[in-house]
Design a protein around this motif. Structure first.
Motif: not given
Length: 305
Positions: A210-228
């Motif tokens: 699925x998503x290329x960029x994820x968190x440690x649980x393999x869930x896709x990053x949100x725009x807010x996560x990348x802003x943080x």
């Protein structure tokens, strides 16, 4: 008609027209602020909103620190709302129509080579420590933003299926929900290939679909996560002369292409600007052509001084 109900009707209409989630969220935030301001000033009906009320709202947030870009964004959303009120025959005139846009600074921030090296070196150093996953992921995010010029929303929605490793292309949904294909440089392909192998080792080959960029649980990053992520990096880097954001990488990509001599048409295609006028604005700001023409045809060239 109550302003609260009118705003809800407008938001329902935007959702029905399938605007992007980011755009819808922006409408909700700005019109929510506008509603609260009006209520505090005892204006509760759409019909009672005047030019003066809108001006006071804009001025109120300017005093709170809104720059010209934020001011114009608020004005644009409010105008759209009242245009909808005219379409639905609630009011006859748009109270925001005669308010002029704020003049925006033409300076566009970009990263220097020093900035880029500092950021990448930081992640390379901590890749050897305990935060390997985050360091490698964030390092790759910077490389992809810098090497493609894609938008933050496009980065967060990027899936492995969107990358054609054979033909070296990337499929993205642009601002107008239009699917477009852009070429990928050899270095970008190599970075993504290596990162995919790393993710397969981390999560398992069957789960990296699925998503290329994820968190440690393999869930896709949100725009807010990348802003943080960039906010944390900004504190570490402590750059005083440039804002650390995804859009600054996009501007940097554009500037590097212009300085390298790429044609305006090619840059427009890569940046996916809706109009070449936007690209020409950047070319006029960063282009070397004027300097070269001046060197070639300067009147002093024919004089012995």
């Amino acid at each position: 008609m109550l302003l609260k109900f009118a705003i809800n009707d407008f938001l329902d209409d935007r959702e029905f027209k399938n605007v992007t989630p980011n755009t819808l969220s922006n409408y909700k935030n700005i019109l929510g602020q506008f509603h609260d301001f009006c209520v505090e000033n005892e204006v509760v009906n759409v019909e009672d909103v005047t030019l003066n009320v809108v001006k006071k709202f804009i001025l109120f947030y300017q005093k709170k620190g809104n720059n010209a870009t934020s001011t114009n964004s608020k004005l644009q959303r409010i105008r759209a709302f009242f245009n909808f009120m005219i379409e639905t025959e609630v009011i006859q005139k748009n109270p925001a129509s005669k308010i002029s846009k704020a003049k925006e600074d033409i300076r566009i921030e970009v990263f220097s080579d020093y900035h880029i090296k500092q950021m990448l070196n930081y992640y390379r150093r901590i890749k050897q420590r305990e935060k390997v996953f985050w360091a490698y992921r964030d390092h790759t995010i910077i490389v992809i933003l810098l090497g493609t010029g894609i938008r933050l929303s496009e980065l967060t929605s990027l899936k492995w299926a969107d990358i054609d490793f054979v033909n070296q292309t990337l499929s993205v949904f642009g601002k107008n929900r239009k699917l477009e294909s852009i070429p990928l440089a050899e270095k970008v392909i190599k970075e993504l290939s290596a990162y995919k192998i790393y993710c397969e080792q981390q999560f398992g080959t069957d789960k990296v679909k699925s998503f290329v960029f994820t968190d440690r649980d393999n869930q896709g990053l949100t725009a807010n996560a990348i802003k943080c992520m960039f906010k944390r990096l900004s504190k570490i880097m402590n750059f005083k002369d440039v804002r650390l954001s995804a859009h600054t990488f996009r501007h940097t990509f554009c500037q590097k292409c212009i300085h390298a001599g790429m044609s305006t048409f090619a840059i427009q295609r890569l940046m996916r600007h809706s109009s070449i006028v936007v690209t020409e604005k950047y070319a006029a700001m960063w282009g070397n052509d004027l300097k070269e023409q001046n060197e070639k045809f300067n009147p002093l060239n024919t004089l012995n001084l």
